[in-house]
Write a protein that holds these residues in place. Structure first.
Motif, mmCIF file in Angstrom:
data_model
loop_
_atom_site.group_PDB
_atom_site.id
_atom_site.type_symbol
_atom_site.label_atom_id
_atom_site.label_comp_id
_atom_site.label_asym_id
_atom_site.label_seq_id
_atom_site.Cartn_x
_atom_site.Cartn_y
_atom_site.Cartn_z
ATOM 1 N N VAL A 39 12.947 10.208 -4.444
ATOM 2 C CA VAL A 39 13.896 11.126 -5.082
ATOM 3 C C VAL A 39 13.218 11.878 -6.225
ATOM 4 N N LEU A 40 12.463 11.164 -7.064
ATOM 5 C CA LEU A 40 11.770 11.803 -8.188
ATOM 6 C C LEU A 40 10.737 12.812 -7.698
ATOM 7 N N LEU A 41 10.002 12.451 -6.658
ATOM 8 C CA LEU A 41 9.001 13.371 -6.116
ATOM 9 C C LEU A 41 9.652 14.611 -5.509
ATOM 10 N N PHE A 42 10.783 14.422 -4.857
ATOM 11 C CA PHE A 42 11.483 15.575 -4.271
ATOM 12 C C PHE A 42 11.982 16.521 -5.361
ATOM 13 N N LYS A 43 12.528 15.959 -6.438
ATOM 14 C CA LYS A 43 12.980 16.794 -7.558
ATOM 15 C C LYS A 43 11.804 17.524 -8.186
ATOM 16 N N ALA A 44 10.686 16.823 -8.383
ATOM 17 C CA ALA A 44 9.503 17.458 -8.969
ATOM 18 C C ALA A 44 8.979 18.563 -8.055
ATOM 19 N N MET A 45 9.071 18.336 -6.751
ATOM 20 C CA MET A 45 8.612 19.333 -5.791
ATOM 21 C C MET A 45 9.488 20.585 -5.844
ATOM 22 N N CYS B 211 2.751 20.649 -0.849
ATOM 23 C CA CYS B 211 2.711 20.289 0.562
ATOM 24 C C CYS B 211 2.179 18.872 0.762
ATOM 25 N N THR B 212 1.223 18.484 -0.077
ATOM 26 C CA THR B 212 0.753 17.098 -0.031
ATOM 27 C C THR B 212 1.886 16.147 -0.385
ATOM 28 N N THR B 213 2.639 16.510 -1.427
ATOM 29 C CA THR B 213 3.782 15.684 -1.830
ATOM 30 C C THR B 213 4.804 15.590 -0.708
ATOM 31 N N LEU B 214 5.088 16.718 -0.061
ATOM 32 C CA LEU B 214 6.060 16.725 1.024
ATOM 33 C C LEU B 214 5.608 15.830 2.172
ATOM 34 N N MET B 215 4.325 15.894 2.517
ATOM 35 C CA MET B 215 3.824 15.072 3.611
ATOM 36 C C MET B 215 3.968 13.587 3.292
ATOM 37 N N LEU B 216 3.639 13.209 2.069
ATOM 38 C CA LEU B 216 3.742 11.802 1.683
ATOM 39 C C LEU B 216 5.207 11.358 1.593
ATOM 40 N N ILE B 217 6.096 12.255 1.212
ATOM 41 C CA ILE B 217 7.529 11.944 1.225
ATOM 42 C C ILE B 217 7.978 11.636 2.653
ATOM 43 N N VAL B 218 7.494 12.414 3.613
ATOM 44 C CA VAL B 218 7.847 12.174 5.022
ATOM 45 C C VAL B 218 7.309 10.812 5.476
ATOM 46 N N VAL B 219 6.061 10.488 5.099
ATOM 47 C CA VAL B 219 5.463 9.192 5.465
ATOM 48 C C VAL B 219 6.299 8.041 4.908
ATOM 49 N N VAL B 220 6.665 8.147 3.636
ATOM 50 C CA VAL B 220 7.448 7.088 2.984
ATOM 51 C C VAL B 220 8.847 7.001 3.592
ATOM 52 N N THR B 221 9.441 8.136 3.934
ATOM 53 C CA THR B 221 10.782 8.138 4.524
ATOM 54 C C THR B 221 10.791 7.436 5.878
ATOM 55 N N VAL B 222 9.794 7.709 6.714
ATOM 56 C CA VAL B 222 9.688 7.018 8.006
ATOM 57 C C VAL B 222 9.547 5.516 7.776
ATOM 58 N N PHE B 223 8.735 5.147 6.787
ATOM 59 C CA PHE B 223 8.551 3.736 6.456
ATOM 60 C C PHE B 223 9.882 3.091 6.054
ATOM 61 N N LEU C 123 10.549 2.677 -3.726
ATOM 62 C CA LEU C 123 10.167 3.818 -2.889
ATOM 63 C C LEU C 123 11.287 4.845 -2.781
ATOM 64 N N VAL C 124 12.520 4.367 -2.698
ATOM 65 C CA VAL C 124 13.651 5.303 -2.674
ATOM 66 C C VAL C 124 13.692 6.104 -3.973
ATOM 67 N N VAL C 125 13.556 5.419 -5.096
ATOM 68 C CA VAL C 125 13.585 6.091 -6.401
ATOM 69 C C VAL C 125 12.425 7.075 -6.529
ATOM 70 N N LEU C 126 11.224 6.644 -6.162
ATOM 71 C CA LEU C 126 10.052 7.516 -6.260
ATOM 72 C C LEU C 126 10.180 8.715 -5.328
ATOM 73 N N LEU D 219 0.827 -1.207 0.000
ATOM 74 C CA LEU D 219 0.000 0.000 0.000
ATOM 75 C C LEU D 219 0.863 1.259 0.000
ATOM 76 N N THR D 220 1.966 1.213 0.750
ATOM 77 C CA THR D 220 2.885 2.360 0.748
ATOM 78 C C THR D 220 3.464 2.582 -0.638
ATOM 79 N N LEU D 221 3.812 1.499 -1.314
ATOM 80 C CA LEU D 221 4.309 1.613 -2.693
ATOM 81 C C LEU D 221 3.221 2.168 -3.608
ATOM 82 N N ALA D 222 1.990 1.684 -3.451
ATOM 83 C CA ALA D 222 0.880 2.189 -4.267
ATOM 84 C C ALA D 222 0.662 3.681 -4.026
ATOM 85 N N LEU D 223 0.803 4.119 -2.776
ATOM 86 C CA LEU D 223 0.658 5.532 -2.441
ATOM 87 C C LEU D 223 1.711 6.376 -3.155
#
Length: 416
Positions: free
Chosen positions: A274-280, A307-319, A269-272, A167-171
């Motif tokens: 990084v990509l999300l952070f660059k897009a942000m 901000c939604t992207t940042l929050m989900l990046i934090v969730v995935v990073t903790v995971f 998840l690591v790759v995604l 589910l985390t990967l799907a998110l």
């Protein structure tokens, strides 16, 4: 690990010459005189006994993990974590299930909260009984209790945890599509498709763990425990596994788990991330340009998305912080069991214990992340549980109406 070693681990022992007490033992029961409390083993310490082959004659919870670590973690700290997790994740489900909060992203977050809660909820009664109340040293019986221990402490939690990983990967994939391929999101990230995806993940997680429900059996076994006869559970590998070959079964299971539950999801998840952070970062530059051009409406939409992207990046990073160590230990176990022995299994068991414990610690954290980074989650929570919040909403304070009332000052919060 050779088939013989797997058999020894799971207790496939040929009974030796039985002592004179055999006449008092029912003929249909298996019998063993191995016990660290008998005259022969009365000087054994717990460590001595768990290091001996006799410890695997029957189910012995004390020998599963180093008890000096397991008892304080699972017996004294875990109950508080369980209470916190149940409260926090129940609140997440209640808030995200509100009509105005039902979005494809929030549905995935709600499913993750449920899976995390069930991962800890199922083994909780057994952890309390074994570690909190100090019964880990006692033989477990009857066989149905041993089966329940196996299902509720190992198989079912692994199933829900596997679902949580996927589910985390799907998110993360969903968010990547939203941010980097917005036109496609209208087709692929609809509510019906997301619900189908959740069902597929749940079924796949169940099928992944299905063999573990039937790969062993527990048979009644009579032993001498503290000077008297005690019926315990002896673990046997199921006949279909022995026919298939123990090596083939266990290596296939663990290789699949390493690849599709640990390695591929964590790497993706690591790759995604990084990509999300660059897009942000790119979107942040564009937002500054829009702000200078006084295009406030577009600036606000881009800010909320960021901000939604940042929050989900934090969730995935903790995971990832708690999952990557588990993946490393599992990979080392596979190498040590099938290729070359490189692990000291006493240390490995401690590592498994600690990494699993930190996974449990991470479960209530998402609630804090949502409250800290999502304005709409926080205000919906206030409306539901704090008096006076409804009045504030009616006065225009709720983020549900912020898009109608006009743009707010740019912040680091988000509307999910």
């Amino acid at each position: 690990m050779a088939d013989k070693e797997w058999e020894e681990y799971f207790g496939e022992f040929n009974n030796k010459t039985k002592p004179k007490y055999e006449e008092y033992v029912p003929a249909e029961k298996n019998y063993s005189y191995f016990d660290n409390q008998t005259d022969a083993y009365s000087n054994f310490t717990s460590d001595d006994y768990c290091a001996s082959n006799h410890s695997h004659v029957y189910l012995n919870v004390t020998c599963e993990f180093p008890i000096n670590y397991a008892e304080p973690m699972y017996g004294y700290i875990a109950p508080f974590l369980l209470a916190t997790t149940i409260v926090a994740n129940t609140l997440i489900v209640v808030v995200l299930s509100r009509r105005h909060m039902r979005t494809p992203t929030n549905i995935v977050l709600m499913a993750m909260a449920l899976c995390d809660m069930f991962t800890m909820l199922f083994p909780a009664p057994w952890l309390f009984y074994m570690y909190t109340f100090g019964n880990h040293y006692k033989p477990l019986s009857p066989t149905r209790a041993c089966q329940a221990w196996n299902y509720m402490n190992e198989v079912i939690p692994a199933m829900f945890h596997t679902a949580s990983i996927w589910l985390t990967l799907a998110l993360a994939v969903q968010r990547y599509i939203y941010v980097c391929h917005a036109p496609v999101a209208r087709t692929w990230c609809t509510m019906p498709r997301v619900i189908k995806c959740l069902i597929y993940i749940g079924v796949a997680a169940f099928l992944h763990q299905l063999p573990r429900f039937v790969d062993r059996r527990y048979v009644p076994h009579v032993t001498v425990w503290r000077g008297h006869f005690e019926e315990v559970c002896r673990i046997e590998i199921a006949p279909w596994v022995q026919t298939l070959s123990l090596d083939a079964y266990f290596i296939s299971y663990y290789v699949f788990r390493v690849l599709f539950v640990h390695l591929i999801p964590c790497t993706s998840l690591v790759v995604l991330n990084v990509l999300l952070f660059k897009a942000m970062r790119t979107a942040q530059i564009n937002r500054q340009k829009l702000f200078k051009e006084n295009r406030k409406s577009e600036c606000k939409k881009l800010r909320d998305s960021n901000c939604t992207t940042l929050m989900l990046i934090v969730v995935v990073t903790v995971f990832l912080m708690v999952e990557i160590p588990v993946a490393v230990v599992t990979i080392l176990h596979i190498i040590s069991s099938s290729i070359v022995e490189i692990l000291d299994y006493h240390i490995a068991n401690i590592l498994v214990l600690v990494t699993n414990f930190f996974i449990i610690v991470s479960y209530p954290i998402n609630f804090a992340i949502y409250c800290g980074m999502s304005r709409q989650f926080r205000e919906t929570f206030k409306e539901l549980f704090i008096r006076g919040a409804v009045t504030s909403r009616k006065n225009g304070g709720s983020s549900r109406y912020s898009l109608v009332n006009g743009p707010r000052t740019c912040t680091n919060e988000t509307v999910l």
